[in-house]
Design a protein around this motif. Structure first.
Motif, PDB file in Angstrom:
ATOM      1  N   LEU A  46      18.863  32.863 -16.188  1.00 40.04           N
ATOM      2  CA  LEU A  46      19.186  31.438 -16.286  1.00 40.04           C
ATOM      3  C   LEU A  46      18.124  30.692 -17.085  1.00 40.04           C
ATOM      4  CD1 LEU A  46      20.432  30.721 -12.645  1.00 40.04           C
ATOM      5  CD2 LEU A  46      21.820  30.796 -14.731  1.00 40.04           C
ATOM      6  N   LEU A  47      16.866  31.045 -16.873  1.00 37.74           N
ATOM      7  CA  LEU A  47      15.789  30.381 -17.598  1.00 37.74           C
ATOM      8  C   LEU A  47      15.855  30.706 -19.088  1.00 37.74           C
ATOM      9  CD1 LEU A  47      13.327  28.543 -17.261  1.00 37.74           C
ATOM     10  CD2 LEU A  47      11.919  30.600 -16.976  1.00 37.74           C
ATOM     11  N   PHE A  48      16.227  31.936 -19.415  1.00 37.33           N
ATOM     12  CA  PHE A  48      16.378  32.328 -20.817  1.00 37.33           C
ATOM     13  C   PHE A  48      17.499  31.520 -21.471  1.00 37.33           C
ATOM     14  CE2 PHE A  48      18.170  35.060 -24.167  1.00 37.33           C
ATOM     15  CZ  PHE A  48      17.031  35.281 -24.926  1.00 37.33           C
ATOM     16  N   ALA A  49      18.615  31.369 -20.768  1.00 38.83           N
ATOM     17  CA  ALA A  49      19.735  30.577 -21.294  1.00 38.83           C
ATOM     18  C   ALA A  49      19.315  29.116 -21.477  1.00 38.83           C
ATOM     19  CB  ALA A  49      20.933  30.675 -20.351  1.00 38.83           C
ATOM     20  N   PHE A  50      18.580  28.581 -20.496  1.00 42.73           N
ATOM     21  CA  PHE A  50      18.085  27.206 -20.619  1.00 42.73           C
ATOM     22  C   PHE A  50      17.170  27.076 -21.825  1.00 42.73           C
ATOM     23  CE2 PHE A  50      14.494  24.343 -19.982  1.00 42.73           C
ATOM     24  CZ  PHE A  50      15.141  23.121 -19.858  1.00 42.73           C
ATOM     25  N   GLN A  51      16.266  28.054 -22.008  1.00 46.78           N
ATOM     26  CA  GLN A  51      15.322  27.991 -23.117  1.00 46.78           C
ATOM     27  C   GLN A  51      16.040  27.950 -24.457  1.00 46.78           C
ATOM     28  OE1 GLN A  51      11.248  28.407 -22.986  1.00 46.78           O
ATOM     29  NE2 GLN A  51      12.353  26.875 -24.147  1.00 46.78           N
ATOM     30  N   LEU A  52      17.036  28.802 -24.627  1.00 42.50           N
ATOM     31  CA  LEU A  52      17.794  28.826 -25.877  1.00 42.50           C
ATOM     32  C   LEU A  52      18.511  27.490 -26.106  1.00 42.50           C
ATOM     33  CD1 LEU A  52      19.426  32.389 -25.820  1.00 42.50           C
ATOM     34  CD2 LEU A  52      17.428  31.642 -27.123  1.00 42.50           C
ATOM     35  N   ALA A  53      19.139  26.974 -25.044  1.00 42.12           N
ATOM     36  CA  ALA A  53      19.891  25.723 -25.169  1.00 42.12           C
ATOM     37  C   ALA A  53      18.956  24.549 -25.449  1.00 42.12           C
ATOM     38  CB  ALA A  53      20.688  25.468 -23.893  1.00 42.12           C
ATOM     39  N   MET A 112       5.625  18.770 -25.915  1.00 40.26           N
ATOM     40  CA  MET A 112       6.593  19.064 -24.869  1.00 40.26           C
ATOM     41  C   MET A 112       6.515  20.525 -24.408  1.00 40.26           C
ATOM     42  SD  MET A 112      10.629  18.052 -24.824  1.00 40.26           S
ATOM     43  CE  MET A 112      10.256  16.326 -25.107  1.00 40.26           C
ATOM     44  N   PRO A 113       6.074  20.785 -23.183  1.00 35.96           N
ATOM     45  CA  PRO A 113       5.895  22.165 -22.719  1.00 35.96           C
ATOM     46  C   PRO A 113       7.205  22.918 -22.503  1.00 35.96           C
ATOM     47  CG  PRO A 113       5.447  20.619 -20.944  1.00 35.96           C
ATOM     48  CD  PRO A 113       5.627  19.800 -22.178  1.00 35.96           C
ATOM     49  N   LEU A 114       8.323  22.218 -22.362  1.00 35.42           N
ATOM     50  CA  LEU A 114       9.593  22.905 -22.102  1.00 35.42           C
ATOM     51  C   LEU A 114      10.008  23.835 -23.237  1.00 35.42           C
ATOM     52  CD1 LEU A 114      11.780  20.165 -20.358  1.00 35.42           C
ATOM     53  CD2 LEU A 114      10.675  22.154 -19.332  1.00 35.42           C
ATOM     54  N   HIS A 115       9.445  23.653 -24.425  1.00 36.33           N
ATOM     55  CA  HIS A 115       9.760  24.567 -25.529  1.00 36.33           C
ATOM     56  C   HIS A 115       9.234  25.978 -25.270  1.00 36.33           C
ATOM     57  CE1 HIS A 115      10.032  20.657 -27.825  1.00 36.33           C
ATOM     58  NE2 HIS A 115      11.152  21.249 -28.181  1.00 36.33           N
ATOM     59  N   TYR A 116       8.293  26.099 -24.323  1.00 38.58           N
ATOM     60  CA  TYR A 116       7.665  27.392 -24.060  1.00 38.58           C
ATOM     61  C   TYR A 116       7.710  27.770 -22.580  1.00 38.58           C
ATOM     62  CZ  TYR A 116       5.826  26.541 -28.730  1.00 38.58           C
ATOM     63  OH  TYR A 116       5.714  26.279 -30.076  1.00 38.58           O
ATOM     64  N   ILE A 117       8.631  27.171 -21.851  1.00 40.26           N
ATOM     65  CA  ILE A 117       8.652  27.363 -20.408  1.00 40.26           C
ATOM     66  C   ILE A 117       8.961  28.808 -20.016  1.00 40.26           C
ATOM     67  CG2 ILE A 117      11.071  26.638 -20.244  1.00 40.26           C
ATOM     68  CD1 ILE A 117       8.259  26.034 -17.667  1.00 40.26           C
ATOM     69  N   PHE A 118       9.808  29.509 -20.790  1.00 42.25           N
ATOM     70  CA  PHE A 118      10.168  30.884 -20.410  1.00 42.25           C
ATOM     71  C   PHE A 118       8.946  31.794 -20.417  1.00 42.25           C
ATOM     72  CE2 PHE A 118      11.487  35.223 -21.002  1.00 42.25           C
ATOM     73  CZ  PHE A 118      12.585  35.356 -20.164  1.00 42.25           C
ATOM     74  N   VAL A 119       8.182  31.792 -21.516  1.00 42.29           N
ATOM     75  CA  VAL A 119       7.041  32.697 -21.601  1.00 42.29           C
ATOM     76  C   VAL A 119       5.943  32.283 -20.623  1.00 42.29           C
ATOM     77  CG1 VAL A 119       7.483  33.468 -23.952  1.00 42.29           C
ATOM     78  CG2 VAL A 119       6.122  31.407 -23.588  1.00 42.29           C
ATOM     79  N   PHE A 120       5.811  30.990 -20.363  1.00 38.84           N
ATOM     80  CA  PHE A 120       4.825  30.521 -19.391  1.00 38.84           C
ATOM     81  C   PHE A 120       5.157  31.050 -18.001  1.00 38.84           C
ATOM     82  CE2 PHE A 120       3.263  27.441 -16.280  1.00 38.84           C
ATOM     83  CZ  PHE A 120       1.933  27.313 -16.644  1.00 38.84           C
ATOM     84  N   MET A 121       6.422  30.934 -17.607  1.00 37.88           N
ATOM     85  CA  MET A 121       6.828  31.424 -16.294  1.00 37.88           C
ATOM     86  C   MET A 121       6.794  32.952 -16.235  1.00 37.88           C
ATOM     87  SD  MET A 121       7.123  28.584 -14.824  1.00 37.88           S
ATOM     88  CE  MET A 121       7.636  29.168 -13.215  1.00 37.88           C
ATOM     89  N   LEU A 122       7.031  33.606 -17.358  1.00 33.13           N
ATOM     90  CA  LEU A 122       6.880  35.058 -17.412  1.00 33.13           C
ATOM     91  C   LEU A 122       5.433  35.442 -17.103  1.00 33.13           C
ATOM     92  CD1 LEU A 122       8.278  37.791 -18.068  1.00 33.13           C
ATOM     93  CD2 LEU A 122       7.543  37.472 -20.443  1.00 33.13           C
ATOM     94  N   GLY A 123       4.487  34.652 -17.614  1.00 26.66           N
ATOM     95  CA  GLY A 123       3.083  34.872 -17.279  1.00 26.66           C
ATOM     96  C   GLY A 123       2.834  34.718 -15.791  1.00 26.66           C
ATOM     97  N   GLY A 124       3.483  33.728 -15.165  1.00 27.74           N
ATOM     98  CA  GLY A 124       3.358  33.549 -13.721  1.00 27.74           C
ATOM     99  C   GLY A 124       3.907  34.729 -12.953  1.00 27.74           C
ATOM    100  N   PHE A 125       5.036  35.259 -13.407  1.00 32.47           N
ATOM    101  CA  PHE A 125       5.628  36.443 -12.771  1.00 32.47           C
ATOM    102  C   PHE A 125       4.683  37.635 -12.862  1.00 32.47           C
ATOM    103  CE2 PHE A 125       7.985  40.418 -13.477  1.00 32.47           C
ATOM    104  CZ  PHE A 125       8.614  40.550 -12.252  1.00 32.47           C
ATOM    105  N   PHE A 126       4.100  37.851 -14.055  1.00 39.34           N
ATOM    106  CA  PHE A 126       3.149  38.949 -14.224  1.00 39.34           C
ATOM    107  C   PHE A 126       1.936  38.764 -13.311  1.00 39.34           C
ATOM    108  CE2 PHE A 126       5.698  40.527 -17.455  1.00 39.34           C
ATOM    109  CZ  PHE A 126       5.132  41.620 -18.112  1.00 39.34           C
ATOM    110  N   ALA A 127       1.538  37.517 -13.094  1.00 38.54           N
ATOM    111  CA  ALA A 127       0.359  37.248 -12.269  1.00 38.54           C
ATOM    112  C   ALA A 127       0.568  37.682 -10.821  1.00 38.54           C
ATOM    113  CB  ALA A 127       0.006  35.766 -12.332  1.00 38.54           C
ATOM    114  N   ILE A 128       1.727  37.382 -10.270  1.00 39.47           N
ATOM    115  CA  ILE A 128       1.945  37.689  -8.845  1.00 39.47           C
ATOM    116  C   ILE A 128       2.526  39.081  -8.626  1.00 39.47           C
ATOM    117  CG2 ILE A 128       2.196  35.251  -8.270  1.00 39.47           C
ATOM    118  CD1 ILE A 128       5.177  35.627  -8.114  1.00 39.47           C
TER     119      ILE A 128
END
Length: 378
Positions: free
Chosen positions: A161-168, A199-215
């Protein structure tokens, strides 16, 4: 405890940033291959820095997994010191540098103009990254809640869903201009026109991917070890997709090299796919190199080179435009015409010179704590 694998990606990102900035002159050679390396395939660098930032924020957030509250005041003061203060200091330095040789009045030191360039990161072409990063820091409580929601939803579904949001979001932001923009108040017009600068939303997918890798680092590391060939295959396919689309648009639709860079950037569909594939491949590749350090001299040398480069990456990021500007001015003064070989040489010279200057600056900052705090936040 620092993660050397994630830290090492900084150096690889810095190589990409320098490639982008040196690659602007590559269009004059009409060398498609060189332009692909410098201006298209290096576009992973900025988003990957946000991946590293996402990892860094969540891996140091000890209260996230326990459900504790974030001490936002101490958190934001630490981030303002570590990133906000250096951003302002380097911005003022660049303004003073440009003011030293540009025509009088070209650089304005008025409060309104100074507030404008600092707010949108326009003191120098690379500093907008710091503005976006500061917005990521400021809005960290939002990202905390988002990552928790993603965890509760299930990672697969959440990232889809986040990937789809990022593209849109990227498509709308880049391709759809609002009507009546000229009638908007000046501040709102500027907020729209410079949206890519903050605007950080242009990079939200990779940022959250970093969060996933962290935990989930240990699980990610195990998966990457077991699926190195898959990560390599995806990386190659992403390159083929990105370069293939550029070739098609150049040969079939007559796009210039500059138009290709403006179309297939890191926020495009092909650019986003390539960035994600690159992040995963870099992690897998660095893990493999680290494992082979004892067994292979080549792996040991490569690993040591990347560690050294990464340790100076932040200072290289801040200072390399100073060297590049001097290089470009000298080229104009002496009538040096850009050729493919000269541009390649200029790239390696810029990397080397930036590394050396960063080394010198680090020595200076080590002996002068106030300067270190001002320009590095440490």
């Amino acid at each position: 405890m620092r993660n050397q694998i994630i830290d090492n990606i900084r150096g690889l990102c810095m190589l990409g940033v320098i490639a982008i900035h040196i690659g602007a002159s590559a269009s004059q050679t009409n060398n498609f291959t060189l332009y692909m390396f410098l201006e298209i395939l290096s576009r992973y660098s900025i988003p990957t820095f946000f991946f590293i930032s996402g990892y860094g924020l969540f891996v140091t957030d000890k209260t996230f997994l326990t459900g504790g509250e974030l001490d936002y005041k101490s958190y934001i003061l630490k981030r303002l010191k570590g990133a906000g203060l250096p951003y302002v200091a380097w911005s003022i330095l660049y303004l003073a540098y440009f003011d030293s040789y540009l025509p009088p009045g070209y650089i304005s030191w008025g409060k309104r103009d100074l507030a404008f360039v600092l707010w949108f990161g326009t003191c120098c072409y690379h500093l907008y990254f710091m503005v976006i990063l500061l917005w990521f820091y400021a809005l960290y409580p939002v990202w905390r809640k988002l990552l928790k929601c993603m965890q509760d939803m299930g990672w697969g579904k959440a990232f889809a869903l986040l990937f789809a949001f990022q593209l849109a979001f990227n498509y709308v932001s880049i391709n759809m201009a609002p009507t009546g923009l000229n009638t908007w108040p000046e501040f709102m017009r500027n907020m729209y026109n410079f949206r890519l600068n903050y605007m950080p939303l242009h990079y939200i997918f990779v940022f959250m991917l970093g969060g996933f890798f962290a935990i989930h680092w240990e699980e990610c590391k195990t998966w990457l070890k077991e699926h190195f060939n898959l990560s390599l295959a995806c990386f190659i396919l992403a390159i083929v997709l990105d370069v293939g689309m550029c070739w098609y648009y150049k040969t079939s639709k007559g796009y210039s090299l500059e138009a290709l860079a403006n179309t297939f950037h890191q926020l495009s569909v092909a650019g986003l796919i390539y960035t994600i594939a690159t992040i995963i491949f870099f992690c897998a590749g660095l893990i493999k190199i680290e494992e082979n350090v004892v067994l292979s001299n080549a792996s040991k040398l490569t690993n040591n080179f990347i560690i050294s480069l990464s340790s100076y990456a932040t200072l290289m990021y801040y200072c390399h435009p100073l060297i590049l500007d001097r290089m470009e001015l000298y080229s104009k003064w002496y009538g040096i015409v850009p050729t493919s070989k000269r541009i390649i040489l200029a790239y390696f010279l810029l990397v080397l010179a930036s590394f050396v200057l960063s080394f010198i600056l680090k020595k200076i900052f080590k002996s002068c704590k106030p300067l270190s705090i001002l320009f590095t936040g440490k």
